[in-house]
Design a protein around this motif. Sequence first.
Motif, mmCIF file in Angstrom:
data_model
loop_
_atom_site.group_PDB
_atom_site.id
_atom_site.type_symbol
_atom_site.label_atom_id
_atom_site.label_comp_id
_atom_site.label_asym_id
_atom_site.label_seq_id
_atom_site.Cartn_x
_atom_site.Cartn_y
_atom_site.Cartn_z
ATOM 1 N N GLN A 105 9.034 -6.808 1.225
ATOM 2 C CA GLN A 105 9.664 -6.081 2.340
ATOM 3 C C GLN A 105 10.505 -4.913 1.839
ATOM 4 O OE1 GLN A 105 9.009 -6.660 5.603
ATOM 5 N NE2 GLN A 105 10.217 -4.808 6.016
ATOM 6 N N ALA A 106 11.164 -5.086 0.678
ATOM 7 C CA ALA A 106 12.016 -4.000 0.162
ATOM 8 C C ALA A 106 11.192 -2.731 -0.048
ATOM 9 C CB ALA A 106 12.667 -4.433 -1.155
ATOM 10 N N LEU A 107 9.926 -2.897 -0.455
ATOM 11 C CA LEU A 107 9.078 -1.717 -0.660
ATOM 12 C C LEU A 107 8.635 -1.139 0.672
ATOM 13 C CD1 LEU A 107 6.898 -2.799 -3.710
ATOM 14 C CD2 LEU A 107 8.934 -1.355 -3.690
ATOM 15 N N GLU A 108 8.337 -1.998 1.629
ATOM 16 C CA GLU A 108 7.981 -1.489 2.958
ATOM 17 C C GLU A 108 9.158 -0.693 3.532
ATOM 18 O OE1 GLU A 108 5.201 -1.195 4.539
ATOM 19 O OE2 GLU A 108 6.228 -0.296 6.247
ATOM 20 N N ASP A 109 10.357 -1.194 3.294
ATOM 21 C CA ASP A 109 11.537 -0.501 3.816
ATOM 22 C C ASP A 109 11.690 0.886 3.201
ATOM 23 O OD1 ASP A 109 12.026 -2.764 5.296
ATOM 24 O OD2 ASP A 109 13.604 -3.526 3.963
ATOM 25 N N ARG A 110 11.124 1.065 2.014
ATOM 26 C CA ARG A 110 11.225 2.395 1.366
ATOM 27 C C ARG A 110 9.978 3.242 1.631
ATOM 28 N NH1 ARG A 110 13.707 -0.626 -2.986
ATOM 29 N NH2 ARG A 110 11.997 -0.306 -4.446
ATOM 30 N N GLY A 111 9.138 2.816 2.577
ATOM 31 C CA GLY A 111 7.975 3.634 2.930
ATOM 32 C C GLY A 111 6.657 2.910 2.796
ATOM 33 N N GLY A 112 6.656 1.772 2.126
ATOM 34 C CA GLY A 112 5.417 0.993 1.989
ATOM 35 C C GLY A 112 4.317 1.811 1.335
ATOM 36 N N TRP A 113 3.092 1.605 1.797
ATOM 37 C CA TRP A 113 1.956 2.303 1.171
ATOM 38 C C TRP A 113 1.893 3.778 1.545
ATOM 39 C CZ3 TRP A 113 0.181 0.408 -2.998
ATOM 40 C CH2 TRP A 113 0.100 -0.979 -3.180
ATOM 41 N N ARG A 114 2.801 4.207 2.422
ATOM 42 C CA ARG A 114 2.841 5.645 2.725
ATOM 43 C C ARG A 114 3.313 6.444 1.518
ATOM 44 N NH1 ARG A 114 5.796 2.816 6.267
ATOM 45 N NH2 ARG A 114 5.262 2.743 8.477
ATOM 46 N N GLY A 166 -1.959 6.521 13.245
ATOM 47 C CA GLY A 166 -3.236 7.228 13.229
ATOM 48 C C GLY A 166 -3.579 7.720 11.842
ATOM 49 N N ARG A 167 -3.809 9.010 11.756
ATOM 50 C CA ARG A 167 -4.285 9.541 10.486
ATOM 51 C C ARG A 167 -3.223 9.543 9.386
ATOM 52 N NH1 ARG A 167 -7.344 14.665 12.843
ATOM 53 N NH2 ARG A 167 -5.583 14.541 14.246
ATOM 54 N N GLY A 168 -1.972 9.211 9.748
ATOM 55 C CA GLY A 168 -0.942 9.053 8.725
ATOM 56 C C GLY A 168 -1.341 7.969 7.732
ATOM 57 N N ALA A 169 -2.236 7.088 8.138
ATOM 58 C CA ALA A 169 -2.697 6.012 7.257
ATOM 59 C C ALA A 169 -3.489 6.544 6.070
ATOM 60 C CB ALA A 169 -3.561 5.037 8.046
ATOM 61 N N LEU A 170 -3.865 7.817 6.120
ATOM 62 C CA LEU A 170 -4.620 8.375 4.987
ATOM 63 C C LEU A 170 -3.792 8.379 3.709
ATOM 64 C CD1 LEU A 170 -6.505 11.357 6.620
ATOM 65 C CD2 LEU A 170 -7.419 9.186 5.801
ATOM 66 N N ALA A 171 -2.493 8.612 3.844
ATOM 67 C CA ALA A 171 -1.633 8.565 2.651
ATOM 68 C C ALA A 171 -1.642 7.143 2.095
ATOM 69 C CB ALA A 171 -0.216 8.998 3.004
ATOM 70 N N ALA A 172 -1.563 6.168 2.998
ATOM 71 C CA ALA A 172 -1.591 4.763 2.554
ATOM 72 C C ALA A 172 -2.902 4.471 1.830
ATOM 73 C CB ALA A 172 -1.420 3.831 3.749
ATOM 74 N N ALA A 173 -4.005 4.954 2.389
ATOM 75 C CA ALA A 173 -5.309 4.710 1.761
ATOM 76 C C ALA A 173 -5.314 5.280 0.346
ATOM 77 C CB ALA A 173 -6.420 5.344 2.598
ATOM 78 N N HIS A 174 -4.822 6.507 0.211
ATOM 79 C CA HIS A 174 -4.841 7.125 -1.112
ATOM 80 C C HIS A 174 -3.927 6.362 -2.083
ATOM 81 C CE1 HIS A 174 -5.556 10.154 -4.089
ATOM 82 N NE2 HIS A 174 -4.254 10.268 -4.278
ATOM 83 N N HIS A 175 -2.755 5.967 -1.613
ATOM 84 C CA HIS A 175 -1.834 5.273 -2.528
ATOM 85 C C HIS A 175 -2.368 3.903 -2.934
ATOM 86 C CE1 HIS A 175 1.354 8.140 -0.816
ATOM 87 N NE2 HIS A 175 0.929 8.581 -1.986
ATOM 88 N N LEU A 176 -3.136 3.270 -2.062
ATOM 89 C CA LEU A 176 -3.764 1.993 -2.453
ATOM 90 C C LEU A 176 -4.782 2.228 -3.564
ATOM 91 C CD1 LEU A 176 -3.854 0.600 1.122
ATOM 92 C CD2 LEU A 176 -3.191 -0.832 -0.835
ATOM 93 N N LEU A 177 -5.497 3.348 -3.481
ATOM 94 C CA LEU A 177 -6.452 3.659 -4.555
ATOM 95 C C LEU A 177 -5.726 4.003 -5.855
ATOM 96 C CD1 LEU A 177 -9.093 5.729 -2.553
ATOM 97 C CD2 LEU A 177 -9.485 3.553 -3.724
ATOM 98 N N VAL A 178 -4.631 4.736 -5.732
ATOM 99 C CA VAL A 178 -3.844 5.060 -6.930
ATOM 100 C C VAL A 178 -3.282 3.767 -7.528
ATOM 101 C CG1 VAL A 178 -1.723 6.196 -7.737
ATOM 102 C CG2 VAL A 178 -3.290 7.410 -6.187
ATOM 103 N N ALA A 179 -2.813 2.884 -6.661
ATOM 104 C CA ALA A 179 -2.285 1.594 -7.129
ATOM 105 C C ALA A 179 -3.355 0.851 -7.914
ATOM 106 C CB ALA A 179 -1.816 0.760 -5.940
ATOM 107 N N HIS A 180 -4.576 0.868 -7.370
ATOM 108 C CA HIS A 180 -5.688 0.224 -8.062
ATOM 109 C C HIS A 180 -5.873 0.831 -9.457
ATOM 110 C CE1 HIS A 180 -9.790 -0.819 -9.155
ATOM 111 N NE2 HIS A 180 -10.019 0.479 -9.263
ATOM 112 N N GLY A 181 -5.938 2.169 -9.511
ATOM 113 C CA GLY A 181 -6.175 2.847 -10.794
ATOM 114 C C GLY A 181 -5.082 2.534 -11.810
ATOM 115 N N LEU A 182 -3.842 2.552 -11.351
ATOM 116 C CA LEU A 182 -2.726 2.262 -12.267
ATOM 117 C C LEU A 182 -2.794 0.804 -12.739
ATOM 118 C CD1 LEU A 182 0.196 4.053 -10.361
ATOM 119 C CD2 LEU A 182 -0.857 4.798 -12.513
ATOM 120 N N ALA A 183 -3.183 -0.093 -11.823
ATOM 121 C CA ALA A 183 -3.254 -1.507 -12.197
ATOM 122 C C ALA A 183 -4.384 -1.751 -13.193
ATOM 123 C CB ALA A 183 -3.441 -2.369 -10.950
#
Length: 441
Positions: A105-114, A166-183
Amino acid sequence: MSPPTFPELPAGFRFGAATAAYRTFAGATGDTACDHYHRYGEDIALLRGLGVDGYRFSIAWPRLLPGGTGAVNSKGLEFYDRLIDDLLAVGVAPAVTLHHGDLPQALEDRGGWRVRETAEAFAQYAALAAERYGDRVERWITVNEPYCSAFAGYADGRHAPGAEEGRGALAAAHHLLVAHGLAVRELRAAGAQEVGISLNLDRIHLASALPEDRAALRRAKVLHNEIWTEPLLAGRYPAHEAETWAGLADGPWRLPGDLELIGVPLDFLGVNFYRPVTFAAAPHREADPEVRTAVDIGVTELDRYRARHTTMGWPVVPDALTELLRELHAGYSRLPPVWITGNGSAEDDTVGLDGRVHDTARINYLADHLAAVADAISAGVDVRGYYVWSLLDNFEWARGHGQRFGLVHVDHDTLTRTPKDSYHWYRGLITTHRAQPEERG
Ligand code: NOJ
């Protein structure tokens, strides 16, 4: 009715079962869920009885790092040590998912996957898990179903955190992919064996030959599949995304070097598959009140299948899995070996007076989808194994305990586990498969 014959799968094909950690959703609680935390010994005995090669489970990120980063919860770390060691002791190989919907939750509070910071925090979490468990885990899945985390989480609000941006979720999509790459980088640095990601890819059908439906289909393919498969498997962004996202494709969240990071070759691709979908241009919505707009890109999801539907309301069309796998194989020369990391059906299961759960519909579903996998293998797709979803009746996202996917029935009041007929069927399949002569396949 006699049970279906066992599908013919190649020698060496591996069988598993899957679960995931506690996931929250608006207005309800999964505090106890299946209580795997306390009952994991009983659940390992069930896995052993089933005879599976592997068990796919997720680590709850908040359990290891309650604040997302920083202080480690040693009790959480020790729980997964015990779970992994006890699985290995009975010959079941652990496959670990790092992100299966639960974000501290602490990460969601700071913007989450956005925000990119969450991807960086995920890298630290991956490094911690890899360092601690890397010597014993056979297969790592960085992120499960990023489509759900990004779009169900931040676009249509069906899943946590319930945002409708709506389309604001595109940032989340990209950060999930970046998270994958970093992991991936962290896991490999720590010597991890096999590293991949699990995508819920859709086999998408065309609603009609009308030009507007063809265009809708193209946009739906970007939204559901290519936003993930193009960067991951081809090192590029989808060809039609400028049209799909109406100018947002080059969002400021994309940084130089991201494609190289995301597109690093994988050891396997996890495919989660449950049902096919049909998309049409959004005006069809008025004609059909049952449909929902996937995200604000002018496409509408239709259910046009005459097939049987599960209690999730999902049509049962096993051939669509073969088609999806064949499409992936034809479309990506860099497609790594595939694992089916989630497939199963929710049914209306009750424990009968005889103390058993006669879930013939699930047995048929599993048999037909495994046969569909066998067909894809015959057509040249390198599919190595299959994890049935799910070992237990799980806490099903926004549907709570109302949907039962398990091979094992869970009474959500008493937490009593009752193996269903499908459990015994799957065990029979595994036993029979192992007894086949090696030359098969
Ligand atoms: C796949 C998801 O990974 C899992 O969490 C979910 O329970 C099943 N689909 C069924 O919806």
